[in-house]
Design an enzyme around this catalytic site. Structure first.
Site, short mmCIF file in Angstrom:
data_model
loop_
_atom_site.label_atom_id
_atom_site.label_comp_id
_atom_site.label_asym_id
_atom_site.label_seq_id
_atom_site.Cartn_x
_atom_site.Cartn_y
_atom_site.Cartn_z
N SER A 39 0.79 -1.24 0.00
CA SER A 39 0.00 0.00 0.00
C SER A 39 0.82 1.28 0.00
O SER A 39 0.26 2.36 -0.17
CB SER A 39 -0.97 0.01 1.17
OG SER A 39 -2.03 -0.86 0.90
N LYS B 278 0.23 3.31 -3.01
CA LYS B 278 -0.95 4.19 -3.16
C LYS B 278 -0.53 5.66 -3.20
O LYS B 278 -1.21 6.49 -3.80
CB LYS B 278 -1.93 3.93 -2.01
CG LYS B 278 -2.59 2.55 -2.13
CD LYS B 278 -3.38 2.15 -0.91
CE LYS B 278 -4.03 0.78 -1.18
NZ LYS B 278 -4.49 0.09 0.00
N TYR C 27 -4.06 -2.41 -10.22
CA TYR C 27 -3.87 -2.19 -8.78
C TYR C 27 -3.00 -3.29 -8.16
O TYR C 27 -2.08 -3.00 -7.38
CB TYR C 27 -5.25 -2.11 -8.10
CG TYR C 27 -5.21 -2.15 -6.60
CD1 TYR C 27 -4.87 -1.01 -5.87
CD2 TYR C 27 -5.48 -3.32 -5.90
CE1 TYR C 27 -4.82 -1.04 -4.48
CE2 TYR C 27 -5.43 -3.36 -4.52
CZ TYR C 27 -5.09 -2.22 -3.81
OH TYR C 27 -5.02 -2.26 -2.44
N TYR D 206 -4.52 3.96 7.92
CA TYR D 206 -5.90 3.44 8.10
C TYR D 206 -6.45 3.84 9.46
O TYR D 206 -6.28 4.98 9.86
CB TYR D 206 -5.94 1.91 7.90
CG TYR D 206 -5.02 1.45 6.81
CD1 TYR D 206 -5.26 1.84 5.49
CD2 TYR D 206 -3.88 0.70 7.07
CE1 TYR D 206 -4.41 1.45 4.46
CE2 TYR D 206 -3.02 0.31 6.05
CZ TYR D 206 -3.29 0.70 4.77
OH TYR D 206 -2.44 0.33 3.77
N VAL E 3 1.20 -3.51 3.83
CA VAL E 3 1.04 -4.77 4.53
C VAL E 3 2.29 -5.67 4.37
O VAL E 3 2.44 -6.67 5.07
CB VAL E 3 -0.29 -5.44 4.04
CG1 VAL E 3 -0.09 -6.17 2.74
CG2 VAL E 3 -0.91 -6.31 5.08
N1 GLN Z 1 -2.41 -5.79 -1.74
C1 GLN Z 1 -3.04 -5.46 -0.48
C2 GLN Z 1 -4.53 -5.38 -0.68
O1 GLN Z 1 -4.96 -4.79 -1.61
C3 GLN Z 1 -2.51 -4.14 0.02
C4 GLN Z 1 -3.08 -3.77 1.35
C5 GLN Z 1 -2.12 -3.07 2.26
O2 GLN Z 1 -0.93 -2.97 2.03
N2 GLN Z 1 -2.65 -2.64 3.38
O3 GLN Z 1 -5.27 -5.95 0.09
#
Ligand code: GLN
Length: 315
Positions: A70, A73, A197, A245, A263
């Protein structure tokens, strides 16, 4: 603005933080939704500090590549704002969600307009927006060019096996994408936007590369100019309020700097006008953010005095 209080002490502070992380028993829990992440050794830890015009300082496993997940993003948001400008905000908000990264809850209540670009639903919309007038290959090519230019490193790449695994297990992301589409907030077929994505999540970088790639958000003399100063300010604001988050408030409280987690266990943190800091440790806390990474950033902020809210007296 944060001040650069202790430049000479930084190498020693980094070594100290890496040693503390190495000795830590509680390392959090490694993400296990795909085999590629589940297999990562939880004992790894790395930290890197990049400052404009100065050599990047590192400690620990800073040359080991990891899945940025993430954290991507943030780069896709910079790209989307470059292409669409403020039009992006018609489709995605700028408020913290207070829910987990993959939550569906608010999306139904708020009629398919995700709270912010850093939760999955908002990131899927951001990627979909970059796909306006571009194929997935072109969008991913532009993303890689952006990241490579930011880091000054052409070796950064996407791990296709990770992307394939994300596709196989991404049922919740498919649910989010279809739900967005049902509200008219996804222009492309869900498989197409999600294919892009999942590949962006599968970008791999070392801690050193990630710290260097964050320099474009530090601003000031010597930092790469990939976005305007006004945009740097706003992306940093979103990182502070939404980058972790439902753990964003906790990160602001403990660290006091804008950050974006993934993550895979990576966190990119910006010290405005001073430095870009990457940490990596694969074990996660209950928010899905790196456990030791967060702890290391808390210690770094306390020992350097770096914070947008004023210095700490020490932990
Ligand atoms: N690839 C993970 C997802 O889309 C990324 C989520 C994350 O890093 N929090 O669920």
């Amino acid at each position: 603005m944060a001040v650069d209080t202790a430049p000479d002490l930084l190498p020693a502070i980094l070594q100290e933080i890496a040693a503390e992380a190495r000795a830590s028993r509680d390392r959090g829990k490694v993400a296990d939704y795909i085999p590629e992440l589940a297999a990562i050794d939880p004992d790894q830890f790395a930290i890197a500090i990049a400052r404009p015009g100065q050599p990047t300082l590192t400690a620990g496993d800073a040359a080991v590549p990891f899945s940025i997940q993430s954290v991507s993003k943030l780069f896709m948001l910079a790209l989307a704002l470059g292409r669409l400008g403020d039009r992006l905000w018609n489709r995605v908000g700028r408020e913290p969600s207070g829910h987990s990264f993959d939550s569906m809850l608010l999306l139904e209540l708020e009629k398919g307009r995700p709270r912010n670009p850093f939760i999955n639903a908002g990131a899927i919309v951001t990627t979909d927006a970059v796909l306006e007038g571009a194929t997935p290959r072109e969008a991913l090519g532009a993303l890689l060019r952006f990241i490579r230019a930011a880091a000054g490193d052409e070796a950064i790449h996407i791990n296709d096996r990770v992307a394939a695994s994300e596709t196989t297990t991404g049922h919740r992301n498919f649910a989010l994408a279809h739900y967005l589409r049902s509200h008219g907030n996804l222009s492309n077929p869900p498989e197409m936007t999600l294919g892009t994505y999942f590949h962006q999540c599968a970008v791999e970088m070392t801690c050193t590369q990630l710290a260097n790639a964050g320099l474009f958000l530090v601003g000031g003399a010597g930092a790469p100019r990939l976005v305007s100063q006004a945009r740097i300010r706003r992306i940093n604001a979103l990182m502070m309020t939404c980058g972790h988050y439902d753990g964003s408030g906790d990160y602001a409280f403990r660290v006091g700097l804008p950050g974006k987690s993934g993550v895979g266990g990576g966190i990119l943190t910006i010290v405005p006008g001073v430095a870009s800091v990457a940490v990596w440790s694969p074990g996660l806390n209950h928010y899905g953010n790196s456990h030791l990474g967060t702890q290391a950033m808390e210690r770094l902020a306390a020992r350097t005095g770096w914070s947008v809210f004023g210095p700490d007296g020490g932990v």
